[in-house]
Design an enzyme around this catalytic site. Structure first.
Site, PDB file in Angstrom:
ATOM      1  N   PHE A 141      10.681   7.701   7.478  1.00  0.00           N
ATOM      2  CA  PHE A 141      10.899   7.121   6.153  1.00  0.00           C
ATOM      3  C   PHE A 141       9.575   6.592   5.643  1.00  0.00           C
ATOM      4  O   PHE A 141       9.005   5.661   6.210  1.00  0.00           O
ATOM      5  CB  PHE A 141      11.942   5.993   6.159  1.00  0.00           C
ATOM      6  CG  PHE A 141      12.187   5.479   4.763  1.00  0.00           C
ATOM      7  CD1 PHE A 141      13.094   6.108   3.916  1.00  0.00           C
ATOM      8  CD2 PHE A 141      11.455   4.413   4.262  1.00  0.00           C
ATOM      9  CE1 PHE A 141      13.281   5.663   2.606  1.00  0.00           C
ATOM     10  CE2 PHE A 141      11.637   3.967   2.955  1.00  0.00           C
ATOM     11  CZ  PHE A 141      12.551   4.593   2.133  1.00  0.00           C
ATOM     12  N   ASP A 226       1.844   4.321   9.261  1.00  0.00           N
ATOM     13  CA  ASP A 226       2.621   3.615   8.246  1.00  0.00           C
ATOM     14  C   ASP A 226       3.200   2.364   8.897  1.00  0.00           C
ATOM     15  O   ASP A 226       4.225   2.421   9.576  1.00  0.00           O
ATOM     16  CB  ASP A 226       3.727   4.522   7.689  1.00  0.00           C
ATOM     17  CG  ASP A 226       4.555   3.824   6.607  1.00  0.00           C
ATOM     18  OD1 ASP A 226       4.452   2.583   6.474  1.00  0.00           O
ATOM     19  OD2 ASP A 226       5.316   4.520   5.903  1.00  0.00           O
ATOM     20  N   LYS A 255       5.375  -4.206   2.051  1.00  0.00           N
ATOM     21  CA  LYS A 255       6.436  -5.173   2.336  1.00  0.00           C
ATOM     22  C   LYS A 255       5.908  -6.606   2.544  1.00  0.00           C
ATOM     23  O   LYS A 255       5.646  -7.283   1.569  1.00  0.00           O
ATOM     24  CB  LYS A 255       7.284  -4.676   3.513  1.00  0.00           C
ATOM     25  CG  LYS A 255       8.070  -3.411   3.125  1.00  0.00           C
ATOM     26  CD  LYS A 255       9.309  -3.180   3.943  1.00  0.00           C
ATOM     27  CE  LYS A 255      10.214  -2.138   3.289  1.00  0.00           C
ATOM     28  NZ  LYS A 255      10.102  -0.811   3.827  1.00  0.00           N
TER      29      LYS A 255
HETATM   30  C1  LIG Z   1       9.949   0.442   3.022  1.00  0.00           C
HETATM   31  C2  LIG Z   1       9.039   1.468   3.575  1.00  0.00           C
HETATM   32  C3  LIG Z   1       8.282   2.293   2.740  1.00  0.00           C
HETATM   33  C4  LIG Z   1       8.409   2.267   1.225  1.00  0.00           C
HETATM   34  O1  LIG Z   1       8.132   1.043   0.678  1.00  0.00           O
HETATM   35  P1  LIG Z   1       8.600   0.728  -0.839  1.00  0.00           P
HETATM   36  O2  LIG Z   1       7.944  -0.584  -1.143  1.00  0.00           O
HETATM   37  O3  LIG Z   1      10.093   0.639  -0.805  1.00  0.00           O
HETATM   38  O4  LIG Z   1       8.129   1.837  -1.689  1.00  0.00           O
HETATM   39  C5  LIG Z   1       7.402   3.172   3.326  1.00  0.00           C
HETATM   40  N1  LIG Z   1       7.277   3.258   4.660  1.00  0.00           N
HETATM   41  C6  LIG Z   1       8.000   2.494   5.498  1.00  0.00           C
HETATM   42  C7  LIG Z   1       7.809   2.618   6.970  1.00  0.00           C
HETATM   43  C8  LIG Z   1       8.930   1.586   4.992  1.00  0.00           C
HETATM   44  O5  LIG Z   1       9.664   0.854   5.809  1.00  0.00           O
END
Ligand SMILES: *Cc1c(COP(=O)(O)O)cnc(C)c1O
Length: 400
Positions: A141, A226, A255
């Site tokens: 994700f 990520d 985040k």
């Molecule tokens: C939440 C998340 C995203 C996307 O972040 P948004 O602020 O919702 O666009 C990307 N990568 C990971 C691992 C995430 O948990």
């Protein structure tokens, strides 16, 4: 319009149904607790998918934001502002890197990382134009943009959004041989979550991240981690990669970088990587704005002491010890995770993750299910041990 049912009915009528929230309407929050429009209190064991690592209404973050609100909030990057250099310098230092490219949401940071890797591939590595390949993992994700969902394997996230962006190859997560086979001369990057959050808090096998580091270094490929959900204290370290002593080439952050106050994301890397950008080649109206920088700077300062990482380690050990006792006898099939972060797999014959989340809500605990039968637990790192134990009591009552 104040009661729960009125609010939910109006939201259903006038907002797109791209979410299915639990039937609670939150009106205020403090620390690890939220209060709904009826005055009911709930323990927040989701923490905005880890955007709220420092809790709701954190004093230091609110003060930093309020101070900045009174001075200047937006300049655009057409001009310099006096919080920008500090934020970039401190964040880069925390990551052990040279440079920062600030954006707003996580998806934008991932998009920025994808652009960085491609540009680096053409300009530095010498990949022939149009051939750059990025290897990603199954069940990843990374966000919701058209390019990012192009390499998602989740049909819900991906279906109906084609035509899809090419240039990505998907390999099973945790499988080094598959990764080795996928990396070729046109590969510019491997993009991975060090722990897969949305997939259900999947921790890769020991040695995997170190193996990815070794392979990418040997093949002249960028390792892009990520850490949007796994980073900034959640797992007991500043970065989840640290658990394997791994330093990626590119950190993707989001985040918690905005402290739950404003969206703040960033790509952080050395000059030989982020130096590929020149004026006009990438940007964002709000990226690196004064308010974002003021809050992000405070987040970095808070992480510098190690106290949040320490809390996540200690409370996380406790959480996993308690959840371990639940595993195997009754509905709990498996528990995964690290630090104050757990994915709890439920035997579907005891009910869906959604049903269990609703039962927990009735007992004053907010969690979120993922992929049908997994419950994700990620309270703010500021939660007290007493509150965590109370939350675990409610979980035990629902799961045994
Ligand atoms: C939440 C998340 C995203 C996307 O972040 P948004 O602020 O919702 O666009 C990307 N990568 C990971 C691992 C995430 O948990």
């Amino acid at each position: 319009m104040s009661t729960t049912q009125d609010q939910i009915r109006a939201a259903d009528a006038h907002s797109a149904h791209n979410y299915h929230p639990l039937p609670v309407v939150i009106a205020s929050a403090e620390g690890a607790w939220v209060t709904d429009v009826e005055g009911e209190r709930y323990l927040d064991m989701l923490a905005g998918y880890s955007a709220l690592n420092f809790g709701h209404g954190n004093r230091r973050l609110l003060d930093a934001a309020r101070d900045q609100l009174e001075r200047v909030t937006l300049t655009s990057r057409a001009f310099h502002h006096d919080r920008f250099a500090d934020f970039c310098t401190q964040l880069a230092a925390m990551c052990g890197k040279d440079m920062v490219l600030p954006m707003n949401t996580g998806a934008e940071a991932v998009e920025t990382a994808v652009k960085t890797a491609r540009k680096w591939g053409y300009r530095v590595k010498g990949v022939p134009e149009g051939r750059a390949k990025i290897v990603v993992a199954e069940n990843n994700f990374h966000g919701r943009t058209t390019t990012i969902v192009s390499f998602s394997t989740d049909p819900e996230a991906r279906a109906d959004y084609g035509p899809y962006t090419p240039g990505f190859e998907i390999v099973p997560y945790g499988d080094l041989d598959a990764l080795r086979a996928a990396v070729d001369d046109d590969t510019v990057a491997v993009l991975l979550e060090p722990i897969q959050g949305e997939a259900g808090v999947l921790v890769p096998p020991p040695g995997y991240l170190a193996g990815v580091r070794e392979l990418t270094a040997a093949r002249g490929v960028l390792f892009m981690a990520d850490e949007i959900q796994s980073g900034l204290g959640r797992t007991g370290r500043t970065f989840a990669c640290e658990h394997e002593g791994v330093v990626p080439d590119v950190y993707i952050l989001g985040k918690a970088l905005g402290g739950g106050v404003v969206p703040v994301s960033a790509v952080v890397a050395d000059r030989d990587v982020l130096g590929v950008f020149h004026p006009g080649e990438h940007g964002s109206t709000f990226g690196g704005n004064p308010l974002a920088c003021a809050v992000g700077l405070e987040v970095v300062a808070m992480l510098r002491t190690g106290e949040f990482q320490q809390r996540a380690t200690e409370l996380g050990d406790h959480l996993h010890a308690e959840l371990g006792l639940l595993t195997g006898n009754g509905p709990v099939r498996e528990v995964r995770g690290r630090g104050l972060w757990a994915g709890v797999d439920i035997d579907p014959s005891y009910g869906t993750g959604r049903e269990l989340s609703e039962k927990l809500m009735a007992r004053g605990v907010l969690v979120k299910d993922t992929h049908g039968s997994t419950i994700r637990i990620a309270p703010p790192l500021v939660i007290s041990k007493e509150d965590l134990d109370w939350g675990l009591d409610q979980l035990r009552a629902v799961l045994t």
